[in-house]
Enzyme design. Structure first.
Site, PDB file in Angstrom:
ATOM      1  N   LYS A  22       0.835  -1.204   0.000  1.00 32.25           N
ATOM      2  CA  LYS A  22       0.000   0.000   0.000  1.00 32.25           C
ATOM      3  C   LYS A  22       0.873   1.259   0.000  1.00 32.25           C
ATOM      4  CE  LYS A  22      -1.476   1.602   4.113  1.00 32.25           C
ATOM      5  NZ  LYS A  22      -1.199   3.008   4.402  1.00 32.25           N
ATOM      6  N   ASN A  23       1.913   1.250   0.820  1.00 29.76           N
ATOM      7  CA  ASN A  23       2.717   2.472   0.959  1.00 29.76           C
ATOM      8  C   ASN A  23       3.633   2.742  -0.232  1.00 29.76           C
ATOM      9  OD1 ASN A  23       1.454   2.996   3.326  1.00 29.76           O
ATOM     10  ND2 ASN A  23       3.214   2.584   4.663  1.00 29.76           N
ATOM     11  N   CYS A 120      -4.214   7.882  10.258  1.00 33.42           N
ATOM     12  CA  CYS A 120      -4.087   7.229  11.561  1.00 33.42           C
ATOM     13  C   CYS A 120      -3.801   8.252  12.650  1.00 33.42           C
ATOM     14  CB  CYS A 120      -2.926   6.238  11.544  1.00 33.42           C
ATOM     15  SG  CYS A 120      -3.353   4.659  10.824  1.00 33.42           S
ATOM     16  N   ARG A 125       1.886  14.307  13.635  1.00 33.16           N
ATOM     17  CA  ARG A 125       2.098  14.083  12.215  1.00 33.16           C
ATOM     18  C   ARG A 125       1.994  15.353  11.364  1.00 33.16           C
ATOM     19  NH1 ARG A 125       0.001   8.174  10.568  1.00 33.16           N
ATOM     20  NH2 ARG A 125       1.830   8.358   9.250  1.00 33.16           N
ATOM     21  N   ASP A 308       5.851   0.500  11.866  1.00 31.16           N
ATOM     22  CA  ASP A 308       4.606  -0.129  11.423  1.00 31.16           C
ATOM     23  C   ASP A 308       4.506  -1.600  11.840  1.00 31.16           C
ATOM     24  OD1 ASP A 308       3.715   2.195  10.331  1.00 31.16           O
ATOM     25  OD2 ASP A 308       3.951   1.609   8.237  1.00 31.16           O
ATOM     26  N   ARG A 400      -8.136  -0.302   5.726  1.00 32.41           N
ATOM     27  CA  ARG A 400      -7.380   0.723   5.003  1.00 32.41           C
ATOM     28  C   ARG A 400      -6.119   0.141   4.367  1.00 32.41           C
ATOM     29  NH1 ARG A 400      -5.188   4.882   8.535  1.00 32.41           N
ATOM     30  NH2 ARG A 400      -4.041   5.162   6.630  1.00 32.41           N
TER      31      ARG A 400
HETATM   32  C1  UD1 Z   1       5.064   6.750   6.384  1.00 37.03           C
HETATM   33  C2  UD1 Z   1       4.174   5.543   6.235  1.00 37.03           C
HETATM   34  C3  UD1 Z   1       3.703   5.070   7.617  1.00 37.03           C
HETATM   35  C4  UD1 Z   1       4.914   4.834   8.516  1.00 37.03           C
HETATM   36  C5  UD1 Z   1       5.828   6.038   8.533  1.00 37.03           C
HETATM   37  C6  UD1 Z   1       7.134   5.784   9.286  1.00 37.03           C
HETATM   38  C7  UD1 Z   1       3.110   5.961   4.101  1.00 37.03           C
HETATM   39  C8  UD1 Z   1       1.858   6.284   3.361  1.00 37.03           C
HETATM   40  N1  UD1 Z   1       3.013   5.928   5.436  1.00 37.03           N
HETATM   41  O1  UD1 Z   1       4.280   7.770   7.000  1.00 37.03           O
HETATM   42  O2  UD1 Z   1       2.981   3.864   7.432  1.00 37.03           O
HETATM   43  O3  UD1 Z   1       4.465   4.591   9.836  1.00 37.03           O
HETATM   44  O4  UD1 Z   1       6.178   6.427   7.198  1.00 37.03           O
HETATM   45  O5  UD1 Z   1       7.804   4.712   8.717  1.00 37.03           O
HETATM   46  O6  UD1 Z   1       4.134   5.682   3.497  1.00 37.03           O
HETATM   47  N2  UD1 Z   1       7.481  14.511  10.451  1.00 37.03           N
HETATM   48  C9  UD1 Z   1       7.611  15.836  10.710  1.00 37.03           C
HETATM   49  N3  UD1 Z   1       7.334  16.726   9.686  1.00 37.03           N
HETATM   50  C10 UD1 Z   1       6.952  16.315   8.453  1.00 37.03           C
HETATM   51  C11 UD1 Z   1       6.823  14.947   8.206  1.00 37.03           C
HETATM   52  C12 UD1 Z   1       7.092  14.064   9.221  1.00 37.03           C
HETATM   53  O7  UD1 Z   1       7.955  16.248  11.813  1.00 37.03           O
HETATM   54  O8  UD1 Z   1       6.721  17.160   7.583  1.00 37.03           O
HETATM   55  C13 UD1 Z   1       7.758  13.544  11.524  1.00 37.03           C
HETATM   56  C14 UD1 Z   1       6.544  12.705  11.917  1.00 37.03           C
HETATM   57  O9  UD1 Z   1       5.733  13.364  12.855  1.00 37.03           O
HETATM   58  C15 UD1 Z   1       7.199  11.459  12.486  1.00 37.03           C
HETATM   59  C16 UD1 Z   1       8.452  11.308  11.622  1.00 37.03           C
HETATM   60  O10 UD1 Z   1       8.689  12.584  11.045  1.00 37.03           O
HETATM   61  O11 UD1 Z   1       7.584  11.665  13.804  1.00 37.03           O
HETATM   62  C17 UD1 Z   1       8.349  10.280  10.532  1.00 37.03           C
HETATM   63  O12 UD1 Z   1       7.169  10.511   9.787  1.00 37.03           O
HETATM   64  P1  UD1 Z   1       7.072  10.181   8.237  1.00 37.03           P
HETATM   65  O13 UD1 Z   1       8.226   9.323   7.825  1.00 37.03           O
HETATM   66  O14 UD1 Z   1       6.842  11.423   7.483  1.00 37.03           O
HETATM   67  O15 UD1 Z   1       5.762   9.302   8.188  1.00 37.03           O
HETATM   68  P2  UD1 Z   1       4.781   9.264   6.976  1.00 37.03           P
HETATM   69  O16 UD1 Z   1       5.555   9.506   5.728  1.00 37.03           O
HETATM   70  O17 UD1 Z   1       3.590  10.078   7.258  1.00 37.03           O
END
Ligand code: UD1
Length: 426
Positions: A22-23, A120, A125, A308, A400
């Site tokens: 999915k990701n 989620c 986030r 995850d 999902r």
């Molecule tokens: C993706 C995955 C999710 C997984 C996560 C971490 C998808 C669709 N989802 O989520 O399943 O749990 O990676 O492996 O691929 N952060 C910031 N600012 C930002 C973006 C992120 O501070 O602009 C922080 C987040 O709060 C978190 C960390 O960075 O603490 C990692 O988040 P991120 O890798 O961005 O997660 P997702 O990409 O949303």
């Protein structure tokens, strides 16, 4: 709202197949925005987030044909005209990954209006790193009424060092940079296989990218991208969930159609727990006599132990002899499964980002509530070894991201069935 009814006690035996990730599928579908030609994606999983992304792209004017049932789950996406480059709140509220359309939309059309994402409920986030990156590439971003609006005539290549490693942030900016003017260099990038998968599609579309899968990615912007055909990677989190299902039930399970190279951190942890693992080219066999030893985990970015898989691992830890420490480093609020596991008889205490699991405790069936996607999987795993019949509410969280989860588990001996809501609510 659908529920699962799970009767514990059966060891899982046989072969279970892993679907597409999915990701990976979500960013690859968003990448289709970057070209007016057709993009064909194979191995797209039939899960709710993909349906949400289909709606999202369609609402912008794209033609999307999800090919479920057809060979390879082949999906055709054509964004010939993007008449309405808006990601509407009604569509994106359940899916945080919708921020992935921000970069490609602005790169292709010069304007993007995207509702702030939901998804989620595992922590704050934010998407500040996406926004900062696009601004560094010359976009002007404003926020009003819960929407972000980004504008740029043409994005410019930039040198960006991510403050923090972000998976979708890396993907979003990578897509934006493919059509930017000049070179972009991104440092401290996510190295997750999903980033590499997306880069492979973008390269097939004509993008010039080096270093995907490492901390530094270089992109030479091009004026135009063209159509391509790409097969999505197997889902490493689904595969990992099945490995734990085999281990926790004392089963003998062959997890097929997966990419063992993406499962290294989990496999070595399961081996520490005393589980027997045989790794093949595209399958992993897991065997356990039911005797599990405690082992600690700390979630980290890839190739570390995936956040995850933390909730599912915690279910396993309740069945291991000894004390397991589980440290959640990536998200601050990702222990919502713990209260439900405790209600089933687990002995778990939480202090900040650390959970201490004392095992082995017998688990009892209970009525439990799914709170997010991976927490739901954790509760199913616990229910597979609980005494009696567990009823899991709100399995829409699980829908999902897991394709035909209960059918697949039933095929290897689990007693699990879906129960629709008597009032027909979803
Ligand atoms: C993706 C995955 C999710 C997984 C996560 C971490 C998808 C669709 N989802 O989520 O399943 O749990 O990676 O492996 O691929 N952060 C910031 N600012 C930002 C973006 C992120 O501070 O602009 C922080 C987040 O709060 C978190 C960390 O960075 O603490 C990692 O988040 P991120 O890798 O961005 O997660 P997702 O990409 O949303």
């Amino acid at each position: 709202m659908d529920k699962f009814v799970v009767r514990g006690g059966n060891p899982l035996l046989g072969t279970i197949k892993v679907s597409g990730a999915k990701n990976s599928a979500l960013p690859c579908m968003a990448a289709a925005i970057l070209t007016e030609d057709e993009v064909i994606l194979e191995n797209i999983p039939q899960v709710q987030d993909i349906e949400t992304e289909r709606k999202l792209l369609t609402s912008m004017g794209a033609e999307v044909e999800l090919g479920y049932g057809r060979a390879q789950h082949r999906t055709h996406i054509k964004c010939a005209i993007l008449s309405d480059p808006v990601a509407k709140y009604e569509i994106v509220k359940t899916m945080r990954a919708s921020s992935l359309v921000l970069g490609p939309l602005i790169a292709r059309t010069g304007i993007a209006r995207v509702a702030m994402p939901g998804g989620c409920a595992i922590g704050g986030r934010p998407i500040d790193l996406h926004i900062n990156g696009l601004e560094a590439m010359g976009a002007t971003i404003t926020q009003d009424h819960g929407y972000l609006e980004a504008r740029a005539d043409r994005l410019k290549g930039a040198h960006i060092v991510f403050d923090k490693i972000t998976v979708t942030g890396t993907e979003d900016l990578l897509m934006a940079a493919t059509l930017a003017e000049g070179e972009s260099i991104f440092e401290n990038c996510a190295r997750e296989p999903e980033v590499t998968d997306l880069a492979a599609l973008l390269i097939a579309m004509g993008a010039k990218i080096e270093g995907a899968g490492t901390g530094t990615i270089r992109i030479q912007g091009v004026a135009k991208l063209h159509g391509a055909r790409h097969r999505i990677n197997p889902d490493r989190i689904e595969a990992g969930t099945f490995l734990i299902a085999g281990a926790i039930t004392g089963g003998d399970l062959n997890v097929d159609c997966c990419e063992p190279k993406h499962l290294g951190a989990l496999i070595s942890k399961l081996e520490q727990c005393g589980v027997k693992i045989d790794v093949g080219a595209d399958h992993v066999r897991v065997r356990s006599g039911g005797e599990l030893k405690a082992a600690d985990i700390t979630t980290e970015e890839y190739p570390g132990f995936p956040t995850d898989m933390q909730a599912q691992y915690m279910a396993l830890a309740t069945q291991a002899e000894g004390t397991s420490t589980v440290i959640e480093n990536i998200f601050e609020n990702r222990f919502m499964h713990v209260q439900e596991l405790i209600r089933m008889g687990a002995n778990i205490t939480i202090s900040g980002r650390t959970a201490t699991v004392r095992g082995k405790t017998p688990l009892q069936s209970a009525a439990v509530m799914c709170s997010d996607l991976r927490a739901s999987a954790s509760l199913v795993l616990a229910a597979l070894v609980a005494d009696g019949e567990t009823i899991l509410d709100r399995v829409y969280h699980l829908d999902r991201g897991y394709e035909h989860f209960e059918e697949k588990l039933r095929g290897v001996g689990a007693q699990i069935r879906r129960m629709g809501d008597v009032f027909g609510r979803k």
